[in-house]
Design a protein around this motif. Structure first.
Motif, PDB file in Angstrom:
ATOM      1  N   ALA A 121       0.874  -1.236   0.031  1.00 30.71           N
ATOM      2  CA  ALA A 121      -0.137  -0.058   0.060  1.00 30.71           C
ATOM      3  C   ALA A 121       0.833   1.250  -0.119  1.00 30.71           C
ATOM      4  O   ALA A 121       0.662   2.134  -0.655  1.00 30.71           O
ATOM      5  CB  ALA A 121      -1.041  -0.010   1.147  1.00 30.71           C
ATOM      6  N   ILE A 122       1.898   1.248   0.730  1.00 33.32           N
ATOM      7  CA  ILE A 122       2.974   2.415   0.789  1.00 33.32           C
ATOM      8  C   ILE A 122       3.421   2.534  -0.430  1.00 33.32           C
ATOM      9  O   ILE A 122       3.676   3.749  -0.947  1.00 33.32           O
ATOM     10  CB  ILE A 122       3.852   2.196   1.997  1.00 33.32           C
ATOM     11  CG1 ILE A 122       3.057   2.348   3.566  1.00 33.32           C
ATOM     12  CG2 ILE A 122       4.963   3.342   1.955  1.00 33.32           C
ATOM     13  CD1 ILE A 122       3.925   1.885   4.579  1.00 33.32           C
ATOM     14  N   VAL A 175      -7.843  -1.925  -6.469  1.00 33.67           N
ATOM     15  CA  VAL A 175      -8.204  -2.658  -7.362  1.00 33.67           C
ATOM     16  C   VAL A 175      -6.587  -3.371  -7.571  1.00 33.67           C
ATOM     17  O   VAL A 175      -6.505  -4.544  -7.606  1.00 33.67           O
ATOM     18  CB  VAL A 175      -8.206  -1.917  -8.824  1.00 33.67           C
ATOM     19  CG1 VAL A 175      -7.893  -2.858 -10.005  1.00 33.67           C
ATOM     20  CG2 VAL A 175      -9.756  -1.560  -8.947  1.00 33.67           C
ATOM     21  N   ASN A 176      -5.436  -2.718  -7.328  1.00 35.03           N
ATOM     22  CA  ASN A 176      -4.270  -3.210  -7.254  1.00 35.03           C
ATOM     23  C   ASN A 176      -3.982  -4.006  -6.090  1.00 35.03           C
ATOM     24  O   ASN A 176      -3.453  -5.066  -6.309  1.00 35.03           O
ATOM     25  CB  ASN A 176      -3.258  -2.036  -7.004  1.00 35.03           C
ATOM     26  CG  ASN A 176      -1.742  -2.522  -7.661  1.00 35.03           C
ATOM     27  OD1 ASN A 176      -1.542  -3.569  -7.036  1.00 35.03           O
ATOM     28  ND2 ASN A 176      -1.174  -1.643  -8.317  1.00 35.03           N
ATOM     29  N   LEU A 177      -4.647  -3.787  -4.829  1.00 36.42           N
ATOM     30  CA  LEU A 177      -4.434  -4.335  -3.793  1.00 36.42           C
ATOM     31  C   LEU A 177      -5.290  -5.617  -3.562  1.00 36.42           C
ATOM     32  O   LEU A 177      -4.905  -6.780  -2.972  1.00 36.42           O
ATOM     33  CB  LEU A 177      -4.543  -3.841  -2.517  1.00 36.42           C
ATOM     34  CG  LEU A 177      -3.755  -2.405  -2.371  1.00 36.42           C
ATOM     35  CD1 LEU A 177      -4.059  -1.767  -0.897  1.00 36.42           C
ATOM     36  CD2 LEU A 177      -2.052  -3.065  -1.818  1.00 36.42           C
ATOM     37  N   PHE A 224       4.304 -11.734  -6.078  1.00 39.71           N
ATOM     38  CA  PHE A 224       4.721 -11.045  -7.188  1.00 39.71           C
ATOM     39  C   PHE A 224       3.547 -11.194  -8.294  1.00 39.71           C
ATOM     40  O   PHE A 224       3.309 -10.213  -9.031  1.00 39.71           O
ATOM     41  CB  PHE A 224       5.957 -11.554  -7.962  1.00 39.71           C
ATOM     42  CG  PHE A 224       6.492 -10.578  -9.186  1.00 39.71           C
ATOM     43  CD1 PHE A 224       7.009  -9.346  -8.937  1.00 39.71           C
ATOM     44  CD2 PHE A 224       6.291 -10.997 -10.475  1.00 39.71           C
ATOM     45  CE1 PHE A 224       7.397  -8.680 -10.024  1.00 39.71           C
ATOM     46  CE2 PHE A 224       6.305 -10.142 -11.248  1.00 39.71           C
ATOM     47  CZ  PHE A 224       7.368  -9.125 -11.171  1.00 39.71           C
ATOM     48  N   ALA A 225       3.013 -12.252  -8.478  1.00 37.62           N
ATOM     49  CA  ALA A 225       2.054 -12.386  -9.496  1.00 37.62           C
ATOM     50  C   ALA A 225       0.948 -11.926  -9.265  1.00 37.62           C
ATOM     51  O   ALA A 225       0.228 -11.154 -10.127  1.00 37.62           O
ATOM     52  CB  ALA A 225       1.684 -13.939  -9.448  1.00 37.62           C
ATOM     53  N   ALA A 226       0.309 -11.859  -7.991  1.00 39.43           N
ATOM     54  CA  ALA A 226      -0.809 -11.226  -7.359  1.00 39.43           C
ATOM     55  C   ALA A 226      -0.766  -9.764  -7.340  1.00 39.43           C
ATOM     56  O   ALA A 226      -1.455  -9.059  -7.641  1.00 39.43           O
ATOM     57  CB  ALA A 226      -1.398 -11.780  -6.138  1.00 39.43           C
ATOM     58  N   GLY A 227       0.465  -9.231  -6.716  1.00 41.27           N
ATOM     59  CA  GLY A 227       0.364  -7.913  -6.197  1.00 41.27           C
ATOM     60  C   GLY A 227       1.063  -6.912  -7.428  1.00 41.27           C
ATOM     61  O   GLY A 227       0.667  -6.029  -7.616  1.00 41.27           O
ATOM     62  N   SER A 228       2.199  -7.706  -8.114  1.00 39.90           N
ATOM     63  CA  SER A 228       2.657  -6.849  -9.184  1.00 39.90           C
ATOM     64  C   SER A 228       2.293  -7.228 -10.532  1.00 39.90           C
ATOM     65  O   SER A 228       2.411  -6.359 -11.480  1.00 39.90           O
ATOM     66  CB  SER A 228       4.152  -6.945  -9.144  1.00 39.90           C
ATOM     67  OG  SER A 228       4.622  -6.549  -7.891  1.00 39.90           O
ATOM     68  N   VAL A 229       1.665  -8.135 -10.838  1.00 39.53           N
ATOM     69  CA  VAL A 229       1.284  -8.650 -12.377  1.00 39.53           C
ATOM     70  C   VAL A 229      -0.240  -8.497 -12.406  1.00 39.53           C
ATOM     71  O   VAL A 229      -0.722  -7.392 -13.236  1.00 39.53           O
ATOM     72  CB  VAL A 229       1.799  -9.966 -12.694  1.00 39.53           C
ATOM     73  CG1 VAL A 229       1.140 -10.166 -14.067  1.00 39.53           C
ATOM     74  CG2 VAL A 229       3.157 -10.041 -12.645  1.00 39.53           C
ATOM     75  N   ILE A 230      -0.876  -9.191 -11.814  1.00 36.92           N
ATOM     76  CA  ILE A 230      -2.422  -9.143 -11.825  1.00 36.92           C
ATOM     77  C   ILE A 230      -3.039  -7.627 -11.488  1.00 36.92           C
ATOM     78  O   ILE A 230      -3.977  -7.240 -12.049  1.00 36.92           O
ATOM     79  CB  ILE A 230      -2.857 -10.183 -11.095  1.00 36.92           C
ATOM     80  CG1 ILE A 230      -2.670 -11.612 -11.845  1.00 36.92           C
ATOM     81  CG2 ILE A 230      -4.527 -10.167 -11.302  1.00 36.92           C
ATOM     82  CD1 ILE A 230      -3.083 -13.032 -10.978  1.00 36.92           C
ATOM     83  N   GLY A 231      -2.464  -7.536 -10.103  1.00 40.03           N
ATOM     84  CA  GLY A 231      -3.055  -6.128  -9.431  1.00 40.03           C
ATOM     85  C   GLY A 231      -2.703  -4.930 -10.246  1.00 40.03           C
ATOM     86  O   GLY A 231      -3.439  -3.866 -10.789  1.00 40.03           O
ATOM     87  N   MET A 232      -1.442  -4.842 -10.833  1.00 41.33           N
ATOM     88  CA  MET A 232      -0.935  -3.682 -11.629  1.00 41.33           C
ATOM     89  C   MET A 232      -1.758  -3.669 -12.869  1.00 41.33           C
ATOM     90  O   MET A 232      -1.957  -2.689 -13.377  1.00 41.33           O
ATOM     91  CB  MET A 232       0.635  -3.784 -11.972  1.00 41.33           C
ATOM     92  CG  MET A 232       0.983  -2.525 -12.265  1.00 41.33           C
ATOM     93  SD  MET A 232       1.048  -1.279 -11.333  1.00 41.33           S
ATOM     94  CE  MET A 232       2.637  -1.424 -10.346  1.00 41.33           C
ATOM     95  N   LEU A 233      -1.737  -4.824 -13.545  1.00 45.91           N
ATOM     96  CA  LEU A 233      -2.712  -4.714 -14.936  1.00 45.91           C
ATOM     97  C   LEU A 233      -4.137  -4.348 -14.934  1.00 45.91           C
ATOM     98  O   LEU A 233      -4.360  -3.504 -15.575  1.00 45.91           O
ATOM     99  CB  LEU A 233      -2.588  -6.271 -15.581  1.00 45.91           C
ATOM    100  CG  LEU A 233      -1.179  -6.529 -16.022  1.00 45.91           C
ATOM    101  CD1 LEU A 233      -1.237  -8.069 -16.737  1.00 45.91           C
ATOM    102  CD2 LEU A 233      -0.956  -5.850 -17.210  1.00 45.91           C
ATOM    103  N   LEU A 234      -4.708  -5.026 -13.730  1.00 43.30           N
ATOM    104  CA  LEU A 234      -6.279  -4.524 -13.722  1.00 43.30           C
ATOM    105  C   LEU A 234      -6.236  -3.132 -13.280  1.00 43.30           C
ATOM    106  O   LEU A 234      -7.182  -2.288 -13.695  1.00 43.30           O
ATOM    107  CB  LEU A 234      -6.529  -5.416 -12.410  1.00 43.30           C
ATOM    108  CG  LEU A 234      -6.922  -6.869 -12.814  1.00 43.30           C
ATOM    109  CD1 LEU A 234      -7.430  -7.439 -11.577  1.00 43.30           C
ATOM    110  CD2 LEU A 234      -8.131  -7.085 -13.991  1.00 43.30           C
TER     111      LEU A 234
END
Length: 172
Positions: free
Chosen positions: A61-62, A105-107, A126-136
């Protein structure tokens, strides 16, 4: 640097130059997204591997908040530099509102991964936080920025569009 970019673009075939010019805003938004992706992950991993080892979602979040602040400056001054239509304080308020929704949406995928599926691996984070969350979040934000934050194309006409300079002529 700009003349170099114009010369490089001048070497590309006309259909490619046309597509780049047509989707210039999207390309710039993607570059800003890539930059903020690096900022986000750099801050996230710095926090999660040091002071917030047991608070992965808080660290994320930060990190996202730091990236959002960077994103506002880059979006306003570069990605959507010819758009506007609102007073700056309204624009900034809407940007941060849209970005706040984008943070949620990212978190969400990271939260679901950690607390619903009970996955606690670096790969899952990484997959959930940086890939999927970031893409959405990125898809949502591009749509919302154009629709609500910077709604009017050409609202800041004092900013000139990029022209590709070739040896023979100048191409708009």
């Amino acid at each position: 640097m700009l003349p170099l970019a114009r010369r490089v673009l001048g070497l590309l075939p006309e259909p490619v130059r046309f597509l780049i010019n047509k989707h210039r805003e999207l390309i710039r938004f993607a570059v800003v997204g890539g930059t903020t992706f690096v900022i986000d992950n750099g801050v996230w991993y710095a926090l999660k591997l040091t002071v917030l080892q047991d608070k992965v979602v808080t660290a994320k979040a930060i990190a996202v908040l730091v990236a959002v602040i960077s994103s506002y400056v880059l979006s306003r001054e570069w990605s959507f530099h010819t758009r506007g239509g609102r007073e700056r304080h309204h624009e900034a308020a809407l940007f941060f509102l849209v970005s706040g929704i984008g943070i949620g949406v990212n978190l969400l995928p990271l939260y679901v991964s950690r607390h619903v599926f009970d996955l606690h691996s670096e790969i899952a984070d990484f997959a959930a936080g940086s890939v999927i969350g970031m893409l959405l979040a990125t898809g949502f934000k591009f749509w919302a920025m154009r629709k609500f934050v910077f709604p009017q194309a050409g609202a800041r006409p004092s900013v000139r569009p990029l022209h590709v300079v070739t040896e023979e002529r100048e191409v708009a």
